[in-house]
Each structure stands twice: as C-alpha cells, then as structure tokens.
Design a protein around this motif. Structure first.
Motif, PDB file in Angstrom:
ATOM      1  N   ASN A  77       3.491   8.221   0.034  1.00 51.81           N
ATOM      2  CA  ASN A  77       3.618   9.389   0.910  1.00 51.81           C
ATOM      3  C   ASN A  77       2.287  10.086   1.191  1.00 51.81           C
ATOM      4  O   ASN A  77       2.161  10.788   2.193  1.00 51.81           O
ATOM      5  CB  ASN A  77       4.601  10.398   0.313  1.00 51.81           C
ATOM      6  CG  ASN A  77       6.010   9.859   0.262  1.00 51.81           C
ATOM      7  OD1 ASN A  77       6.413   9.056   1.103  1.00 51.81           O
ATOM      8  ND2 ASN A  77       6.772  10.282  -0.736  1.00 51.81           N
ATOM      9  N   CYS A  78       1.316   9.906   0.311  1.00 49.04           N
ATOM     10  CA  CYS A  78       0.018  10.582   0.430  1.00 49.04           C
ATOM     11  C   CYS A  78      -1.116   9.580   0.183  1.00 49.04           C
ATOM     12  O   CYS A  78      -1.764   9.614  -0.871  1.00 49.04           O
ATOM     13  CB  CYS A  78      -0.085  11.723  -0.577  1.00 49.04           C
ATOM     14  SG  CYS A  78       1.231  12.932  -0.490  1.00 49.04           S
ATOM     15  N   LYS A  81      -4.480   9.693  -2.311  1.00 55.57           N
ATOM     16  CA  LYS A  81      -4.323  10.610  -3.446  1.00 55.57           C
ATOM     17  C   LYS A  81      -4.407   9.870  -4.779  1.00 55.57           C
ATOM     18  O   LYS A  81      -4.882  10.419  -5.771  1.00 55.57           O
ATOM     19  CB  LYS A  81      -2.986  11.344  -3.327  1.00 55.57           C
ATOM     20  CG  LYS A  81      -2.749  12.395  -4.386  1.00 55.57           C
ATOM     21  CD  LYS A  81      -1.461  13.159  -4.139  1.00 55.57           C
ATOM     22  CE  LYS A  81      -1.204  14.180  -5.223  1.00 55.57           C
ATOM     23  NZ  LYS A  81       0.095  14.862  -5.016  1.00 55.57           N
ATOM     24  N   HIS A  82      -3.931   8.630  -4.808  1.00 50.54           N
ATOM     25  CA  HIS A  82      -3.911   7.815  -6.026  1.00 50.54           C
ATOM     26  C   HIS A  82      -4.579   6.467  -5.724  1.00 50.54           C
ATOM     27  O   HIS A  82      -3.898   5.467  -5.491  1.00 50.54           O
ATOM     28  CB  HIS A  82      -2.470   7.577  -6.494  1.00 50.54           C
ATOM     29  CG  HIS A  82      -1.695   8.819  -6.772  1.00 50.54           C
ATOM     30  ND1 HIS A  82      -1.833   9.536  -7.937  1.00 50.54           N
ATOM     31  CD2 HIS A  82      -0.768   9.474  -6.031  1.00 50.54           C
ATOM     32  CE1 HIS A  82      -1.013  10.579  -7.908  1.00 50.54           C
ATOM     33  NE2 HIS A  82      -0.371  10.569  -6.763  1.00 50.54           N
ATOM     34  N   PRO A  83      -5.911   6.407  -5.715  1.00 49.25           N
ATOM     35  CA  PRO A  83      -6.597   5.178  -5.289  1.00 49.25           C
ATOM     36  C   PRO A  83      -6.253   3.941  -6.119  1.00 49.25           C
ATOM     37  O   PRO A  83      -6.229   2.824  -5.584  1.00 49.25           O
ATOM     38  CB  PRO A  83      -8.083   5.526  -5.394  1.00 49.25           C
ATOM     39  CG  PRO A  83      -8.163   6.796  -6.170  1.00 49.25           C
ATOM     40  CD  PRO A  83      -6.839   7.480  -6.067  1.00 49.25           C
ATOM     41  N   ASN A  84      -5.960   4.120  -7.397  1.00 49.79           N
ATOM     42  CA  ASN A  84      -5.623   2.953  -8.219  1.00 49.79           C
ATOM     43  C   ASN A  84      -4.230   2.422  -7.911  1.00 49.79           C
ATOM     44  O   ASN A  84      -3.962   1.235  -8.070  1.00 49.79           O
ATOM     45  CB  ASN A  84      -5.782   3.281  -9.699  1.00 49.79           C
ATOM     46  CG  ASN A  84      -7.227   3.567 -10.042  1.00 49.79           C
ATOM     47  OD1 ASN A  84      -8.131   2.863  -9.599  1.00 49.79           O
ATOM     48  ND2 ASN A  84      -7.467   4.610 -10.798  1.00 49.79           N
ATOM     49  N   VAL A  85      -3.348   3.283  -7.443  1.00 53.19           N
ATOM     50  CA  VAL A  85      -2.031   2.846  -6.967  1.00 53.19           C
ATOM     51  C   VAL A  85      -2.180   2.243  -5.574  1.00 53.19           C
ATOM     52  O   VAL A  85      -1.603   1.192  -5.274  1.00 53.19           O
ATOM     53  CB  VAL A  85      -1.029   4.016  -6.955  1.00 53.19           C
ATOM     54  CG1 VAL A  85       0.333   3.557  -6.455  1.00 53.19           C
ATOM     55  CG2 VAL A  85      -0.898   4.651  -8.332  1.00 53.19           C
ATOM     56  N   ASP A  86      -2.990   2.880  -4.727  1.00 52.02           N
ATOM     57  CA  ASP A  86      -3.234   2.357  -3.373  1.00 52.02           C
ATOM     58  C   ASP A  86      -3.736   0.917  -3.428  1.00 52.02           C
ATOM     59  O   ASP A  86      -3.339   0.075  -2.616  1.00 52.02           O
ATOM     60  CB  ASP A  86      -4.277   3.203  -2.642  1.00 52.02           C
ATOM     61  CG  ASP A  86      -3.795   4.612  -2.314  1.00 52.02           C
ATOM     62  OD1 ASP A  86      -2.569   4.841  -2.324  1.00 52.02           O
ATOM     63  OD2 ASP A  86      -4.654   5.472  -2.060  1.00 52.02           O
ATOM     64  N   ARG A  87      -4.590   0.632  -4.401  1.00 54.29           N
ATOM     65  CA  ARG A  87      -5.142  -0.718  -4.551  1.00 54.29           C
ATOM     66  C   ARG A  87      -4.012  -1.730  -4.778  1.00 54.29           C
ATOM     67  O   ARG A  87      -4.020  -2.820  -4.208  1.00 54.29           O
ATOM     68  CB  ARG A  87      -6.135  -0.725  -5.714  1.00 54.29           C
ATOM     69  CG  ARG A  87      -6.938  -1.976  -5.841  1.00 54.29           C
ATOM     70  CD  ARG A  87      -7.953  -1.896  -6.976  1.00 54.29           C
ATOM     71  NE  ARG A  87      -8.973  -0.892  -6.708  1.00 54.29           N
ATOM     72  CZ  ARG A  87      -9.152   0.216  -7.436  1.00 54.29           C
ATOM     73  NH1 ARG A  87      -8.389   0.469  -8.470  1.00 54.29           N
ATOM     74  NH2 ARG A  87     -10.105   1.062  -7.136  1.00 54.29           N
ATOM     75  N   LEU A  88      -3.030  -1.371  -5.591  1.00 52.48           N
ATOM     76  CA  LEU A  88      -1.895  -2.266  -5.844  1.00 52.48           C
ATOM     77  C   LEU A  88      -1.026  -2.404  -4.596  1.00 52.48           C
ATOM     78  O   LEU A  88      -0.541  -3.504  -4.292  1.00 52.48           O
ATOM     79  CB  LEU A  88      -1.070  -1.757  -7.024  1.00 52.48           C
ATOM     80  CG  LEU A  88      -1.796  -1.687  -8.373  1.00 52.48           C
ATOM     81  CD1 LEU A  88      -0.877  -1.105  -9.436  1.00 52.48           C
ATOM     82  CD2 LEU A  88      -2.335  -3.032  -8.790  1.00 52.48           C
ATOM     83  N   LEU A  89      -0.839  -1.328  -3.878  1.00 53.87           N
ATOM     84  CA  LEU A  89      -0.077  -1.391  -2.623  1.00 53.87           C
ATOM     85  C   LEU A  89      -0.771  -2.307  -1.618  1.00 53.87           C
ATOM     86  O   LEU A  89      -0.107  -3.065  -0.905  1.00 53.87           O
ATOM     87  CB  LEU A  89       0.107   0.018  -2.038  1.00 53.87           C
ATOM     88  CG  LEU A  89       1.037   0.949  -2.822  1.00 53.87           C
ATOM     89  CD1 LEU A  89       0.914   2.381  -2.306  1.00 53.87           C
ATOM     90  CD2 LEU A  89       2.476   0.461  -2.745  1.00 53.87           C
ATOM     91  N   ASN A  90      -2.094  -2.262  -1.588  1.00 52.46           N
ATOM     92  CA  ASN A  90      -2.857  -3.146  -0.691  1.00 52.46           C
ATOM     93  C   ASN A  90      -2.658  -4.613  -1.062  1.00 52.46           C
ATOM     94  O   ASN A  90      -2.588  -5.476  -0.183  1.00 52.46           O
ATOM     95  CB  ASN A  90      -4.348  -2.798  -0.717  1.00 52.46           C
ATOM     96  CG  ASN A  90      -4.631  -1.482  -0.038  1.00 52.46           C
ATOM     97  OD1 ASN A  90      -3.859  -1.000   0.779  1.00 52.46           O
ATOM     98  ND2 ASN A  90      -5.761  -0.879  -0.383  1.00 52.46           N
TER      99      ASN A  90
END
Length: 108
Positions: A77-78, A81-90
């Motif tokens: 949703n943001c 905000k959480h770059p280490n989570v964003d990396r997994l989403l990528n």
C-alpha cells in the motif's frame, strides 16, 4: 495472522551477522542490510532465507513476504516505506533471484 514481532522470535539469531549484501543477476549491488537498529528484523529475515535457500530466490521471496506479516500489506500500500519488503515484492514480479554475501563478526 501472526505479527512480525512474534515471527521474529521463532527465527534463529542473526546477532553474529554484521551485514548482508545482495547482488542481482549481473553481480551488481542490489542492497545492503546492516546490523543496526531499524534493520535488525530484516537482517534476521534475510539471514533465515539465505540459510534455507542459499539465495533470495522466488521461493525465498514468497516465504519472506509471509514472514514480514503485516509489513507486507503495508509495503504493498505504501511503496518505498519498507525497502527490504519491496525487494521481495520485486522478485515476485521479475523472478530474478539475488545472491547473498554475509559478513559476520568473525570475519573482522
């Protein structure tokens, strides 16, 4: 759903890890997670994923997003905000695994 703080208690300690460096398929730097306040949960998650999978693969990303619990939805949703989570989403999106280099306190 379990909370991230509760999930962290179930993972092995990563206190000995100074930093985790991540590299893309071209061996270019893709991120660093250091053993410092604000990053300790991510350090523990990524260390666990490395021990289980040997790299941050598609399967590791799926597990990691589960481990991040409520932070995964917040990251969706943001973005940013959480770059280490964003990396997994990528990784879910592009299916390009990351290699891992661990630097621990014994390496000094």
């Amino acid at each position: 759903m379990q909370k991230f703080s509760d999930i962290l208690l179930t993972l092995d300690s990563a206190d000995h890890v100074q930093r985790i460096e991540l590299f893309d398929e071209n061996n270019e730097p893709a991120g660093v997670i250091e053993n410092k306040p604000g990053s300790l949960g991510s350090l523990k998650v990524y260390h666990h994923l490395y021990k289980m999978y040997g790299a941050i693969t598609l399967d590791a990303a799926v597990e990691g997003l589960s481990l991040y619990a409520e932070h995964t939805e917040d990251a969706e949703n943001c973005p940013g905000k959480h770059p280490n989570v964003d990396r997994l989403l990528n990784i879910l999106e592009n299916e390009a695994p990351l290699t891992v280099k661990i630097t621990d306190n014994l390496s000094n």
